[in-house]
Design a protein around this motif. Structure first.
Motif, PDB file in Angstrom:
ATOM      1  N   TYR A 405       0.820  -1.210   0.000  1.00 29.06           N
ATOM      2  CA  TYR A 405       0.000   0.000   0.000  1.00 29.06           C
ATOM      3  C   TYR A 405       0.855   1.261   0.000  1.00 29.06           C
ATOM      4  O   TYR A 405       1.954   1.294   0.565  1.00 29.06           O
ATOM      5  CB  TYR A 405      -0.929   0.031   1.223  1.00 29.06           C
ATOM      6  CG  TYR A 405      -2.161  -0.821   1.075  1.00 29.06           C
ATOM      7  CD1 TYR A 405      -3.336  -0.295   0.534  1.00 29.06           C
ATOM      8  CD2 TYR A 405      -2.148  -2.159   1.473  1.00 29.06           C
ATOM      9  CE1 TYR A 405      -4.473  -1.084   0.406  1.00 29.06           C
ATOM     10  CE2 TYR A 405      -3.274  -2.955   1.349  1.00 29.06           C
ATOM     11  CZ  TYR A 405      -4.443  -2.412   0.812  1.00 29.06           C
ATOM     12  OH  TYR A 405      -5.560  -3.191   0.676  1.00 29.06           O
ATOM     13  N   PHE A 406       0.323   2.289  -0.636  1.00 32.08           N
ATOM     14  CA  PHE A 406       0.966   3.599  -0.647  1.00 32.08           C
ATOM     15  C   PHE A 406      -0.149   4.637  -0.721  1.00 32.08           C
ATOM     16  O   PHE A 406      -1.309   4.314  -1.013  1.00 32.08           O
ATOM     17  CB  PHE A 406       1.909   3.736  -1.851  1.00 32.08           C
ATOM     18  CG  PHE A 406       1.233   3.534  -3.177  1.00 32.08           C
ATOM     19  CD1 PHE A 406       0.767   4.622  -3.912  1.00 32.08           C
ATOM     20  CD2 PHE A 406       1.041   2.253  -3.699  1.00 32.08           C
ATOM     21  CE1 PHE A 406       0.126   4.441  -5.133  1.00 32.08           C
ATOM     22  CE2 PHE A 406       0.400   2.075  -4.925  1.00 32.08           C
ATOM     23  CZ  PHE A 406      -0.061   3.169  -5.634  1.00 32.08           C
ATOM     24  N   TYR A 407       0.186   5.891  -0.468  1.00 35.10           N
ATOM     25  CA  TYR A 407      -0.803   6.963  -0.564  1.00 35.10           C
ATOM     26  C   TYR A 407      -0.792   7.563  -1.966  1.00 35.10           C
ATOM     27  O   TYR A 407       0.270   7.730  -2.576  1.00 35.10           O
ATOM     28  CB  TYR A 407      -0.537   8.049   0.473  1.00 35.10           C
ATOM     29  CG  TYR A 407      -1.093   7.692   1.831  1.00 35.10           C
ATOM     30  CD1 TYR A 407      -2.448   7.881   2.115  1.00 35.10           C
ATOM     31  CD2 TYR A 407      -0.273   7.148   2.829  1.00 35.10           C
ATOM     32  CE1 TYR A 407      -2.972   7.539   3.353  1.00 35.10           C
ATOM     33  CE2 TYR A 407      -0.789   6.795   4.069  1.00 35.10           C
ATOM     34  CZ  TYR A 407      -2.139   6.998   4.330  1.00 35.10           C
ATOM     35  OH  TYR A 407      -2.664   6.653   5.545  1.00 35.10           O
ATOM     36  N   ALA A 408      -1.994   7.892  -2.449  1.00 33.67           N
ATOM     37  CA  ALA A 408      -2.122   8.478  -3.787  1.00 33.67           C
ATOM     38  C   ALA A 408      -3.300   9.445  -3.813  1.00 33.67           C
ATOM     39  O   ALA A 408      -4.193   9.379  -2.961  1.00 33.67           O
ATOM     40  CB  ALA A 408      -2.319   7.379  -4.829  1.00 33.67           C
ATOM     41  N   ARG A 409      -3.283  10.324  -4.794  1.00 40.60           N
ATOM     42  CA  ARG A 409      -4.427  11.192  -5.098  1.00 40.60           C
ATOM     43  C   ARG A 409      -4.939  10.738  -6.462  1.00 40.60           C
ATOM     44  O   ARG A 409      -4.424  11.143  -7.509  1.00 40.60           O
ATOM     45  CB  ARG A 409      -4.011  12.665  -5.124  1.00 40.60           C
ATOM     46  CG  ARG A 409      -3.439  13.157  -3.801  1.00 40.60           C
ATOM     47  CD  ARG A 409      -3.127  14.655  -3.835  1.00 40.60           C
ATOM     48  NE  ARG A 409      -2.294  15.037  -4.981  1.00 40.60           N
ATOM     49  CZ  ARG A 409      -0.972  14.878  -5.052  1.00 40.60           C
ATOM     50  NH1 ARG A 409      -0.323  14.324  -4.033  1.00 40.60           N
ATOM     51  NH2 ARG A 409      -0.293  15.253  -6.129  1.00 40.60           N
TER      52      ARG A 409
END
Length: 448
Positions: A405-409
């Motif tokens: 998992y990673f953060y994204a927009r």
């Protein structure tokens, strides 16, 4: 308050989404969004999900038939993919698509040697066979750089045929690698720690000499010369970039990642330029993982100093490029537990709360297309960074949050996203190397 906001966002996503029912018109809104774009990047959230391959192929067929796309470029090595290219253009001795795919022997073989690829290549060959004789046939090309030694052989084989004297010089230059055997990682380790000298100068010299003599080779080699020269040039370019890639592997992830993605973007640029020089349509569909094709600036990658193909293509082609991502909530995936391991049909854990995938699951819509360029409440709400899952050729559910998992927009990462809530793994052609999981263990997904 937070729960109310999430509930509202689920509602507006549901209202904004185009449901995918299997109808021929499902992707009409996507075709309208693509318009006259020349480069369409279609991602995948895993390297082993049947529905991603299947739907990507359906979109690609429409781009070929309706919008004049003439090339499919994939996250695969140039020589292996070019064998497939020769097959789909009826220019090889391979009798079947399975034979044409037999060059893919490097881990992970199931990425391209699977039943979904057989179906697509069958269609591509039939399409090319049916078009008028003077029409441009659709090609299949690889953008990756892991085939350093196979590409060296391809360059030498080409030069042996057109210019034995230059072939002799190239053979001497490439012999720089010989004392380490055909092990690119050993080469990278040895050069990084000063155990042997780098071959950088030699590989650059081979490419530059090929480029200098290009006009001469085309002139004397007759029909098809431009394509064969281009094939050799792309291989020489790959060797140059692969040498730098393996040399950087022991210097940190960011450096090697950036070399690889810049290489893939460069190979794509060269492909487009080659078509333009020949007066052919330069409209290319690219198939790679979401992590390569979604704009890196909209993810954690930017903080780490990483660039990717999606970012580079957007910078170069602007509105002429459209980026499409895929997501899934649960199901199965074909993946290994460790690098070089056996392909397994693994259970995909339900997506973590706070992720885009979990949010999309809450809509209750099994499959949908969401256009992310529209200025509507759904897009506004999705613009706040959330978790997003990425499964490559390795899936390690026991460390899923850290590993996958990673953060994204999302609306800045892609122009459109396709969500398929429950998916299943691809079927590898090499069934002997495949471990089936017939049913979930009683403790899934908690592994206790």
């Amino acid at each position: 308050m937070v729960d109310a906001t999430i509930t509202n966002l689920v509602d507006v996503v549901r209202e904004s989404a185009y449901r995918l029912t299997g109808a021929a018109a499902d992707y009409d809104p996507l075709m309208n969004l693509i318009g006259n774009a020349r480069i369409v990047l279609i991602g995948e959230a895993t390297h082993g999900t049947h529905e991603f391959y299947e739907q990507r192929a359906e979109i690609t067929k429409r781009l070929i038939q309706e919008k004049g796309f003439t090339a499919v470029a994939v996250e695969a090595d140039w020589p292996d993919a070019y064998r497939v290219n020769r097959y789909v253009q009826d220019a090889s001795e391979d009798p079947t698509p399975a034979e044409a795919l037999s060059g893919f022997q490097r881990f992970p073989t199931w990425m391209w040697r699977n039943t979904d690829m057989l179906n697509f290549l069958n269609w591509l060959r039939e399409y090319n066979d049916a078009i008028p004789e003077n029409a441009v046939k659709v090609g299949f090309y690889g953008l990756d750089l892991y085939s350093m030694y196979a590409s060296i052989e391809a360059v030498l084989e080409y030069l042996d045929q057109v210019d034995p004297e230059t072939a002799q010089r190239a053979r001497y230059r490439y012999s720089c690698f010989e004392h380490l055997g055909e092990d690119a990682q050993t080469y990278g380790y040895a050069t990084s720690f000063g155990l042997t000298k780098s071959c950088e100068e030699e590989v650059v010299n081979v490419l530059e000499e090929l480029q200098r003599r290009a006009a001469e080779y085309i002139q004397k080699d007759g029909e098809g010369a431009a394509d064969e020269l281009f094939y050799a040039l792309q291989n020489a370019r790959l060797v140059k970039n692969a040498e730098a890639y393996y040399r950087s592997m022991f210097q940190g992830r960011v450096s090697s990642w950036n070399i690889r993605d810049r290489h893939m973007a460069e190979m794509l640029d060269q492909l487009v330029a080659h078509f333009e020089q020949q007066g052919k349509p330069s409209k290319v569909v690219v198939w790679e993982h979401n992590s390569h094709l979604g704009d890196a600036r909209a993810t954690d990658m930017e903080v780490m100093g990483e660039v990717n193909v999606g970012q580079l293509v957007r910078d170069r082609y602007g509105d002429d490029a459209v980026l499409i991502g895929f997501t899934t909530y649960t199901g199965t995936v074909t993946a290994a537990s460790n690098w070089g391991g056996t392909a397994e049909l693994k259970l995909v854990r339900p997506a973590l709360p706070g992720s885009y995938e979990a949010l999309f699951h809450q809509t209750g819509v099994p499959q949908f297309l969401l256009l992310l360029k529209d200025n509507n409440p759904a897009i506004t709400g999705l613009r706040e960074a959330q978790l997003e899952r990425a499964i490559g050729v390795i899936y390690q559910p026991e460390t899923e949050r850290i590993s996958h998992y990673f953060y994204a927009r999302l609306p800045d990462q892609f122009d459109a996203v396709i969500h398929i809530d429950d998916t299943k793994g691809v079927q590898p052609l090499d069934r002997t190397a495949y471990s089936d999981m017939e049913e979930a263990p009683e403790t899934f997904p908690f592994a206790v």
